[in-house]
Design a protein around this motif. Sequence first.
Motif, PDB file in Angstrom:
ATOM      1  N   VAL A 114     -19.875  -7.750  15.347  1.00  0.00           N
ATOM      2  CA  VAL A 114     -20.439  -7.060  14.189  1.00  0.00           C
ATOM      3  C   VAL A 114     -20.689  -5.599  14.530  1.00  0.00           C
ATOM      4  N   GLU A 115     -20.294  -4.715  13.622  1.00  0.00           N
ATOM      5  CA  GLU A 115     -20.650  -3.293  13.709  1.00  0.00           C
ATOM      6  C   GLU A 115     -21.497  -2.937  12.492  1.00  0.00           C
ATOM      7  N   TYR A 116     -22.587  -2.220  12.728  1.00  0.00           N
ATOM      8  CA  TYR A 116     -23.460  -1.720  11.668  1.00  0.00           C
ATOM      9  C   TYR A 116     -23.241  -0.212  11.577  1.00  0.00           C
ATOM     10  N   ARG A 117     -22.825   0.255  10.400  1.00  0.00           N
ATOM     11  CA  ARG A 117     -22.469   1.665  10.237  1.00  0.00           C
ATOM     12  C   ARG A 117     -23.213   2.298   9.065  1.00  0.00           C
ATOM     13  N   ALA A 118     -23.596   3.566   9.261  1.00  0.00           N
ATOM     14  CA  ALA A 118     -24.228   4.354   8.208  1.00  0.00           C
ATOM     15  C   ALA A 118     -23.218   4.609   7.090  1.00  0.00           C
ATOM     16  N   PRO A 119     -23.668   5.038   5.901  1.00  0.00           N
ATOM     17  CA  PRO A 119     -22.733   5.309   4.796  1.00  0.00           C
ATOM     18  C   PRO A 119     -21.613   6.276   5.160  1.00  0.00           C
ATOM     19  N   ASP A 120     -21.863   7.207   6.091  1.00  0.00           N
ATOM     20  CA  ASP A 120     -20.815   8.157   6.494  1.00  0.00           C
ATOM     21  C   ASP A 120     -19.902   7.606   7.582  1.00  0.00           C
ATOM     22  N   GLY A 121     -20.112   6.353   7.972  1.00  0.00           N
ATOM     23  CA  GLY A 121     -19.273   5.711   8.980  1.00  0.00           C
ATOM     24  C   GLY A 121     -19.798   5.772  10.398  1.00  0.00           C
ATOM     25  N   THR A 122     -20.892   6.493  10.620  1.00  0.00           N
ATOM     26  CA  THR A 122     -21.472   6.591  11.960  1.00  0.00           C
ATOM     27  C   THR A 122     -21.958   5.227  12.450  1.00  0.00           C
ATOM     28  N   LEU A 123     -21.615   4.867  13.694  1.00  0.00           N
ATOM     29  CA  LEU A 123     -22.026   3.591  14.256  1.00  0.00           C
ATOM     30  C   LEU A 123     -23.537   3.581  14.506  1.00  0.00           C
ATOM     31  N   ILE A 124     -24.206   2.564  13.995  1.00  0.00           N
ATOM     32  CA  ILE A 124     -25.650   2.408  14.170  1.00  0.00           C
ATOM     33  C   ILE A 124     -25.949   1.428  15.298  1.00  0.00           C
ATOM     34  N   ALA A 125     -25.323   0.250  15.220  1.00  0.00           N
ATOM     35  CA  ALA A 125     -25.566  -0.789  16.223  1.00  0.00           C
ATOM     36  C   ALA A 125     -24.357  -1.716  16.255  1.00  0.00           C
ATOM     37  N   ARG A 126     -24.304  -2.556  17.292  1.00  0.00           N
ATOM     38  CA  ARG A 126     -23.210  -3.516  17.419  1.00  0.00           C
ATOM     39  C   ARG A 126     -23.741  -4.783  18.081  1.00  0.00           C
TER      40      ARG A 126
END
Length: 276
Positions: A90-102
């Motif tokens: 799982v990848e968690y990404r901000a609306p602009d596509g920036t990676l938040i967590a994995r």
Amino acid sequence: MRLPIPLLARILAQILVLAVVSNTAAGSDWHAEENVEPPAASTLSYVGEARRLDGGELLYREFHQLTLAGADPHSADGMNNTSRPLTRHVEYRAPDGTLIARKINDYRDSPLLPDFTLEDDRRGYREQLTVRDGELTMAFAEGGSAESVKRFRRLPELAVADAGFDELVRSQWPRLLLGRSLTFEFASVARQDFIAFEVQKKSESADRLTLAMSLASPWLTWLLDDIELEYDKNTRRLLVYRGLTNITDASGAYYSAEIRYQYPDYSSSIQNSAAQ
């Protein structure tokens, strides 16, 4: 929101947001045996969009890749009695596509107690759970601090970790559909202990089952608003999640959100998300 304690936010969020949905059948009984080839693996990719509870701005997206044994995850009903989850990325990404967590899950030893590792580089947070030879180990570190480790040699009768929650729902589907509550012990890495939770039916329609989840202790339920989960009754896939999440804003406060899941072969879920 009643809960001011980030620790409890992590606990409940681990169960539901990180868990989300595995596309495996209830009561799957496939086991590895000598001289028996494991079922062929296939991968399901899907997305969850998290928005503020008022239906407003997009907060982040979840990108899931779930590998299954013994089933085609793109089948019409999404279910197969011989399927079981193997791994999840799982990848968690901000609306602009920036990676938040994995996060990575490994279900191969236990669907209910999968190994997992979660990393959030923004705040230097890492947590991990493993089970080896009957011993469960929880470890976490944050902000460059030393890793905290705790081991358990005796486990509760119905112990669940991380994405194993969704496997629990599937295995207990008939019971929940009848309106009977279910209590289980969740392995919280953040607290390094097991915590009792209760899940039960809240409402039902022709095609959906809505469950409510809360802390099991009547003395603690006031600390946390219920989490709501809407499942498709035919596929048993999670369609909508409402409640506290495991993702923070810039100030470190945990979001409360509505998350709608979009599956490649589930048009109603896509249409519901697009309508938001």
